[in-house]
Design an enzyme around this catalytic site. Sequence first.
Site, short mmCIF file in Angstrom:
data_model
loop_
_atom_site.label_atom_id
_atom_site.label_comp_id
_atom_site.label_asym_id
_atom_site.label_seq_id
_atom_site.Cartn_x
_atom_site.Cartn_y
_atom_site.Cartn_z
N HIS A 143 -96.03 -27.03 6.54
CA HIS A 143 -97.10 -27.13 5.53
C HIS A 143 -98.42 -26.64 6.11
O HIS A 143 -99.14 -25.87 5.47
CB HIS A 143 -97.22 -28.57 5.02
CG HIS A 143 -96.22 -28.88 3.95
ND1 HIS A 143 -94.87 -28.99 4.20
CD2 HIS A 143 -96.37 -29.05 2.60
CE1 HIS A 143 -94.22 -29.23 3.07
NE2 HIS A 143 -95.11 -29.28 2.08
N LYS A 166 -87.55 -37.05 -1.05
CA LYS A 166 -87.20 -38.44 -1.37
C LYS A 166 -88.42 -39.33 -1.27
O LYS A 166 -89.36 -39.01 -0.54
CB LYS A 166 -86.09 -38.95 -0.45
CG LYS A 166 -86.54 -39.20 0.98
CD LYS A 166 -85.47 -39.93 1.75
CE LYS A 166 -85.80 -40.04 3.22
NZ LYS A 166 -86.68 -41.17 3.56
#
Lengths: 186, 281
Positions: A36, A100
């Site tokens: 990221h 998740k």
Amino acid sequence: MIRLTTPLKTEDIIKLNVGDKILISGTIFTARDKVHLFLLEKSEKEQNIRTKINNGIIYHCGPIIKNNQVISAGPTTSNRMSLYTPQLIEEHNIKAIIGKGGMSKEVKEALKGKAVYLSAVGGAGVLYANSMKVKSTYKKEFGMAEAIWEFEVKDFPVIVSIDAKGNSLYDKVYNKSKEVYEELIK
Amino acid sequence: MDLTNQIVELLRKTATQLPEDITIGLQEAYQKETNSTGKEILNNILTNLEKAKSESKPICQDTGIPIFYIKRPKNITEEELTRDIIKATNIATEQVPLRPNAVDCISGENKGNVPIIHFKESNEPNKLMIKLILKGGGSENISGIYKLPNQKLNAHRNLQGVKKCIIDSIFQAQGKGCPPYIVGVAVGSCIEEVAHNSKQQLLRKIDDKNITPILEILEKKTLNELNKLNIGPLGLGGNSTCLGVKITSSISHPASYFVGISISCWALRKGTLKLSEEVKS
């Protein structure tokens, strides 16, 4: 069950509702914490890698790979990536994020009209690995768990848990659990 | 004596198969789950367990931090055991394979896997007991330590206060650490003690009975209340939020009362290696 194949179209994405069960086929890219930061770097260097994920699907996953075979590859906790995700959706036009545990309210806002968050079953590493093939790897120097793995997937099962209309299954669960929690700790 | 091969097998079995008590706990949760999404997730979890076992692949890609708890007889030294465990961990990382999870905090360099080893000397001669937990990162991130009294929770230095800490920790965690959870709890006077003891509670069988009757009651009551939170499998709703709560307590200091909470994801990978006769040679 809804089947989706990459490249995903925005018009298909915005129709999805929380609770929908989806099977994804096509290309997905893993991205964890280090990736990221790399994707959001403002640098001309390695720009060809950064643009690869444009309009694509991000999978929060640090797989086990041996001899280029996917051994175990379930999702990692998404919330660590919440901080970077609104900018990632904006700059790379991400269509779907698989992970998740849910993401922040800022991410929920950033998804509106653009993308969805899809939940995979944490810990079900072999179940997912069996529907995945390695296409390419980038940023291998980040290590096995942190590199960008480009996977070809077939009928990869996920549940829509934050849709592009601002609905979140996690909010629903949180609000319900909060009522019980407040009674229990009174 | 070289235990390397046996420890490699312990690591392999622990990464690829869940112990029976946890498997049964998950099967029972599947039977009892009333939320359709929750039930489907538990079904996926059980299917994954079968595949991992039959294909001998790690249940979860996060093969965790290998934490060893060892009771050793006087005739086997810590040095010998440490040497064999490090060697076995390196071999298992290649062969099982385990994910290289040891990242240097300063340089960011990946060092493969580095085990944590706790030793205790046993009074029984020639008996060696090695217990292992492969502790995943997701559920480690939601573990923590509370200090009582706690104003926000209106929690005092008593068992009711302890229960409030456990409920708060699971409520705050929601689905981030892969429920249904197994919760290890320790009450005591210093932080390293409650951290260590709460983690070790995860080694108990989930269907065992606490040797302290009042804690046995507290465990049952807390488990029952946690499953009313409706967080459910993977945090998407349902009544299977926790499979077990295991609590131990020791001595507190007049000024300090800590509650350590170690949480495991549903994939509580624990294993045991017992040796007796072999140790003599």
